[in-house]
Design a protein around this motif. Sequence first.
Motif, PDB file in Angstrom:
ATOM      1  N   TYR A 178       1.017  -1.305   0.075  1.00 33.12           N
ATOM      2  CA  TYR A 178       0.002   0.134  -0.085  1.00 33.12           C
ATOM      3  C   TYR A 178       0.858   1.470   0.169  1.00 33.12           C
ATOM      4  O   TYR A 178       1.892   1.578   0.646  1.00 33.12           O
ATOM      5  N   LEU A 194      -0.121   5.404   0.268  1.00 27.46           N
ATOM      6  CA  LEU A 194      -0.862   6.741   0.467  1.00 27.46           C
ATOM      7  C   LEU A 194      -0.373   7.775  -0.276  1.00 27.46           C
ATOM      8  O   LEU A 194       0.823   8.410  -0.027  1.00 27.46           O
ATOM      9  N   LEU A 248      -5.733  19.723   3.515  1.00 29.80           N
ATOM     10  CA  LEU A 248      -5.975  18.597   2.758  1.00 29.80           C
ATOM     11  C   LEU A 248      -6.837  18.615   1.868  1.00 29.80           C
ATOM     12  O   LEU A 248      -8.248  19.231   2.074  1.00 29.80           O
ATOM     13  N   HIS A 282      -5.665   5.602  -0.803  1.00 32.29           N
ATOM     14  CA  HIS A 282      -4.479   4.523  -1.124  1.00 32.29           C
ATOM     15  C   HIS A 282      -4.222   3.871  -2.516  1.00 32.29           C
ATOM     16  O   HIS A 282      -5.366   3.725  -3.118  1.00 32.29           O
ATOM     17  N   PHE A 293       4.148   2.569   4.603  1.00 29.81           N
ATOM     18  CA  PHE A 293       4.246   1.895   6.362  1.00 29.81           C
ATOM     19  C   PHE A 293       5.612   1.316   6.441  1.00 29.81           C
ATOM     20  O   PHE A 293       6.269   0.419   5.530  1.00 29.81           O
ATOM     21  N   TYR A 347      -9.752  24.854  -1.978  1.00 32.53           N
ATOM     22  CA  TYR A 347     -10.844  25.612  -1.119  1.00 32.53           C
ATOM     23  C   TYR A 347     -11.078  27.127  -1.801  1.00 32.53           C
ATOM     24  O   TYR A 347     -11.645  27.971  -1.189  1.00 32.53           O
ATOM     25  N   CYS A 397      -9.674  19.715   7.582  1.00 30.96           N
ATOM     26  CA  CYS A 397      -8.608  19.783   6.319  1.00 30.96           C
ATOM     27  C   CYS A 397      -7.113  20.202   6.991  1.00 30.96           C
ATOM     28  O   CYS A 397      -6.206  19.837   6.471  1.00 30.96           O
ATOM     29  N   SER A 415       2.457   7.995  14.875  1.00 30.52           N
ATOM     30  CA  SER A 415       3.120   8.250  13.509  1.00 30.52           C
ATOM     31  C   SER A 415       1.676   9.008  12.805  1.00 30.52           C
ATOM     32  O   SER A 415       1.867   9.675  11.629  1.00 30.52           O
ATOM     33  N   SER A 420      -2.752  16.618   9.618  1.00 33.99           N
ATOM     34  CA  SER A 420      -4.026  16.313   9.008  1.00 33.99           C
ATOM     35  C   SER A 420      -4.088  14.894   8.424  1.00 33.99           C
ATOM     36  O   SER A 420      -3.174  14.319   8.256  1.00 33.99           O
ATOM     37  N   ASN A 421      -5.438  14.663   8.137  1.00 33.08           N
ATOM     38  CA  ASN A 421      -5.524  13.400   7.254  1.00 33.08           C
ATOM     39  C   ASN A 421      -5.146  12.058   8.188  1.00 33.08           C
ATOM     40  O   ASN A 421      -4.832  11.011   7.795  1.00 33.08           O
ATOM     41  N   GLY A 429      -6.691   8.778   6.614  1.00 29.94           N
ATOM     42  CA  GLY A 429      -5.811   8.205   5.367  1.00 29.94           C
ATOM     43  C   GLY A 429      -4.737   7.358   5.994  1.00 29.94           C
ATOM     44  O   GLY A 429      -4.137   6.253   5.512  1.00 29.94           O
ATOM     45  N   LYS A 430      -4.151   7.992   6.905  1.00 31.54           N
ATOM     46  CA  LYS A 430      -2.754   7.784   7.555  1.00 31.54           C
ATOM     47  C   LYS A 430      -2.795   6.643   8.589  1.00 31.54           C
ATOM     48  O   LYS A 430      -2.054   5.665   8.304  1.00 31.54           O
ATOM     49  N   GLN A 450      -5.531   4.204   8.147  1.00 31.51           N
ATOM     50  CA  GLN A 450      -6.205   3.246   7.378  1.00 31.51           C
ATOM     51  C   GLN A 450      -4.808   2.652   6.801  1.00 31.51           C
ATOM     52  O   GLN A 450      -4.792   1.234   6.615  1.00 31.51           O
ATOM     53  N   ILE A 451      -3.727   3.458   6.395  1.00 33.95           N
ATOM     54  CA  ILE A 451      -2.625   2.649   5.648  1.00 33.95           C
ATOM     55  C   ILE A 451      -1.777   1.918   6.872  1.00 33.95           C
ATOM     56  O   ILE A 451      -1.483   0.875   6.340  1.00 33.95           O
ATOM     57  N   VAL A 452      -1.618   2.488   8.093  1.00 30.63           N
ATOM     58  CA  VAL A 452      -0.837   1.820   9.159  1.00 30.63           C
ATOM     59  C   VAL A 452      -1.813   0.519   9.523  1.00 30.63           C
ATOM     60  O   VAL A 452      -0.963  -0.507   9.562  1.00 30.63           O
ATOM     61  N   ASP A 462      -4.128  -1.326   7.663  1.00 27.15           N
ATOM     62  CA  ASP A 462      -4.046  -2.126   6.762  1.00 27.15           C
ATOM     63  C   ASP A 462      -2.748  -3.102   6.662  1.00 27.15           C
ATOM     64  O   ASP A 462      -2.469  -4.119   6.501  1.00 27.15           O
ATOM     65  N   SER A 463      -1.577  -2.265   6.758  1.00 24.33           N
ATOM     66  CA  SER A 463      -0.198  -2.812   6.687  1.00 24.33           C
ATOM     67  C   SER A 463       0.077  -3.735   7.790  1.00 24.33           C
ATOM     68  O   SER A 463       0.642  -4.746   7.746  1.00 24.33           O
TER      69      SER A 463
END
Lengths: 215, 530
Positions: A28, A30, A45, A50, A80, A193, B142, B197, B209-210, B213-214, B216-218, B220-221
């Motif tokens: 994966y 991101l 953001l 992903h 990761f 924005y 955001c 992290s 931010s985010n 997303g961050k 989710q990847i951690v 999932d990994s």
Amino acid sequence: MFTQINNEKIRLNFHSGITVHVDGPQPYYLVEVNEFKKNSDTPVLIESYHITTKPGLGYSSYFNLPIEFYFDFEINIYCFNESIGLQKIFSHRYNDNGKLLKFVLDTSNLEEAQIWINQIKKYQSIHNCKIVLESMFDELNNSFNEKYITKGIDFYKVYRIGRYPKSSSDWRTIDPRKEGVMWFGYWKTFWSYQHPRCWTDLSSKEIINDILCIE
Amino acid sequence: MSSIYGFFGGSHNPATSLVIDGEIVCCVEEERITRIKSGDNFDALAELSSKVVENYSNLKIIDSDYKVFVEPVTDNFANRLSNFNYDRVSHHDAHCYGAYFTSGMEGKTITISYDGGGDNSVMKVYTCEDGKMNLLYKYNMCETGSLSHLWAFSTNGIMGYDKYFEGNWKMCKDEGKLMGMAPNGHYDEKIYKFLNSCIDYKDLKFFPSNTAGKTQIVIDSMYQKGYFNTKTKKEIFSYNLQKITEDLFLSFLNDLHQRLPEYKKLCFAGGLFANVKLNQKINELDWVDEIYIYPAMGDEGLSLGACIYKAVQLGEWKKPKKLKNLYFGLKYSDSEILKISEDFNFNVEIYDSKLIANDLNEGKIIGWFQDGFEYGPRALGARSILVRPTDIGTHEVLNSRLKRYELMPFAPIVMEEFFEDIFVGNKSKYSAEFMTLCYSTKEEWIDKIPAVIQKSDKTARPQLVKKDNCPKFWDILNEYHKLSKIPVLLNTSFNSHNQPIIDNPEDAFISLENSIIDKLVIENYVYTNK
């Protein structure tokens, strides 16, 4: 644009919005796009998701954000790392200064194309970039002083200037008070924005100013 | 004076509320009517709950004085219900107004909402005094990290994904399972670092931010690399998730206190504060005098928050009040209940609290159905299952009958008069009436009520029961106390696992018919299988 960092091969292009491909050993990655608002160095953001290098993991194999307009953004790529957790492996801030850009004018109306070209010249003077023009009108295409051999050239950015048919509901701003917040179904996505507004009722000049972020 | 309808829907936890002349008339969550847990039914609107409240109150939405929709608003739905005549209220304002104006707080108070997002922000902080609220900070989604996203995406990924790539556990639904596992784990520097992290805190800001997303990847990994492939590993992860949440949020509160030292009372709303362990840690801060967590702390509480926001604007809700209870759902009369019972083959007798107390003392599992159903995630004496707290073996029976996940703890109800004898600390007892925070258990009670004490950390999530506010519920506790010398009962929600808490008598009767419960106390009658 191609970059290799350690084991990761990264391809970016800004030809149809923002597209990112990553090839590497991790399953994966991101990809995150942040915007810098005017006079601000704080990234906000816009979109992230992903991508995967392996089939069957439920994610796309590349990242694409179909933003056709100019905004000041950065792309970050993370993966990761078992020693530290999330690790940023790549960052790129959009900067077309001195770069070769292509503008495609999607109109059969000469008057509209001329309006757009004036604003493209303004964009060029602000960004100090090199421009190749593609339109239905040869005299306009030749109206830029510089001539470039473009065969095999990877343009830094391709702008497609045009308007969606008025009947299109592909993208729309449901609540005009929320400037720049675009909605898909019931869920909102932040696509800049500052831009764009709904183009349906804008003039040709307003549209190109919106796309190129020219006041 | 005015009638105000409040609605939230289109995301998760849709609900409808009605306030008339500054009094709460009815609050109904959509999931109680659809019978599908909100976490399994994303994007639902308040379609059925709006109709149910309309019928129950006999006040058509269109005839009410105000219709208030909480952001994010689904305009088509709002237009349809209101004939294009409605107000909007921001997501976090609905959370914060709901919290502060039901807190009964006097004097300087800080109100904080914190969740995974709504009207582009994840958090708002208000200073409040004497019924006035002033916005101090707003944290945009955001630009800000979110602890709620850390929990949502940890929950979603820890059990892997099904063939449609949906989490086997669901965000906005299963976070409590992770919290329930946490006390069985331990600190692990590496896991903590992984989570750190994704989110950190400094100078009143959560970053980067985010977090969604961050995380989710951690997660999932980590899943791919086998970090969750045993129960013990999941417990260790959960412990560190809980720890980082407490570490960062308490740092935030302590920094806020440095800036506003005269504010020692705190109100909270938003999904983060469904975390009763975090709430306990906040309550235990030395400088905190009292905390209050809005009992419908998640987005299900927004519809009432919207009504309150409007009522405050209109001057019809001037100061923070205290709620007596949360029985704002549909009520059923004895005659309605009797009519429904005719479809079943039960014995029926008049309710006698002494007899039921005796049943409880003998280990029977009692279904308890009274008044209107509760607003919010907790069963608080309207749709409850009651069991004696003295027998740890009860867990196995209850988990089997209710198909519950084995690590989900059970909570006690406690007579107000004995609360401080059993639990450590005397702060925030009003919030404890709604089971919104944990307390440590005094040593001498741990072995007396093992079925309602978290085995690892000896905490419990008690509901303090006051005679004036819940007289029948208090009475059954009192009768049980007379028999057992224990002023405590185990109270779990009247539902099977993965289903919403029941709404109507028919569902209660079906539970009895299927022997999920041994007896059913429903208003003034007791039903048993023949």
